[in-house]
Design a protein around this motif. Structure first.
Motif, PDB file in Angstrom:
ATOM      1  N   THR A 124      13.326   8.827  15.595  1.00  0.00           N
ATOM      2  CA  THR A 124      14.223   9.977  15.525  1.00  0.00           C
ATOM      3  C   THR A 124      15.273   9.739  14.458  1.00  0.00           C
TER       4      THR A 124
ATOM      5  N   GLY B 222      20.940  19.407   9.411  1.00  0.00           N
ATOM      6  CA  GLY B 222      19.975  19.299  10.506  1.00  0.00           C
ATOM      7  C   GLY B 222      18.710  20.099  10.297  1.00  0.00           C
TER       8      GLY B 222
ATOM      9  N   PRO C 165      13.500  19.198   9.532  1.00  0.00           N
ATOM     10  CA  PRO C 165      13.130  17.819   9.845  1.00  0.00           C
ATOM     11  C   PRO C 165      11.663  17.548   9.532  1.00  0.00           C
TER      12      PRO C 165
ATOM     13  N   SER D 233      18.827  10.956  12.784  1.00  0.00           N
ATOM     14  CA  SER D 233      20.030  11.687  13.164  1.00  0.00           C
ATOM     15  C   SER D 233      21.148  11.332  12.195  1.00  0.00           C
ATOM     16  N   ARG D 234      22.203  12.093  12.244  1.00  0.00           N
ATOM     17  CA  ARG D 234      23.315  11.774  11.350  1.00  0.00           C
ATOM     18  C   ARG D 234      24.637  12.057  12.036  1.00  0.00           C
ATOM     19  N   ASP D 235      25.657  11.357  11.550  1.00  0.00           N
ATOM     20  CA  ASP D 235      27.029  11.526  12.039  1.00  0.00           C
ATOM     21  C   ASP D 235      27.854  12.015  10.862  1.00  0.00           C
TER      22      ASP D 235
END
Length: 119
Positions: free
Chosen positions: A69, A55, A58, A71-73
């Motif tokens: 945006t 994270g 950015p 994002s990641r899982d």
């Protein structure tokens, strides 16, 4: 190397939204930086956004700040690009890319997914 597969592209009207997904396989993306690039017809490929897998750091291109945006899982080893307030100039092939934090060149790329924004 990491294998990346994008999905989620399509045709959308201006002002609409899309979410792109990039599923990674081959290894975990821990210690990687992931990014989304795009290339419009007749233009050079440009980096849209990037982020470290934890994270950190950015980055967003000025043209997409406040609208896109990343994002990641972690559990799914998947990175997403949520795109809102889409404009015709966002039309491009979008590519997911990844590199180890220890290098500067993105060396894992997806096949790309087309995003078309109609006016």
């Amino acid at each position: 190397q990491v294998q990346l597969v994008e999905s989620g592209g399509g045709l959308v009207q201006a002002g609409g939204s899309l979410r792109l997904s990039c599923a990674a396989s081959g290894r975990t993306l821990r210690s990687y930086r992931v990014a989304w690039f795009r290339q419009a017809p007749g233009k050079e490929r440009m980096r849209v956004t990037a982020i470290n897998w934890d994270g950190g750091s950015p980055y967003y291109a000025d043209s997409v700040k406040g609208r896109f945006t990343i994002s990641r899982d972690n559990a799914k080893n998947t990175v997403y690009l949520q795109m809102t307030s889409l404009k015709p100039e966002d039309t491009a092939v979008y590519y997911c890319a990844a590199r180890r934090l220890s290098v500067t060149t993105y060396d894992s790329w997806g096949q790309g997914t087309q995003v078309t924004v109609s006016s």
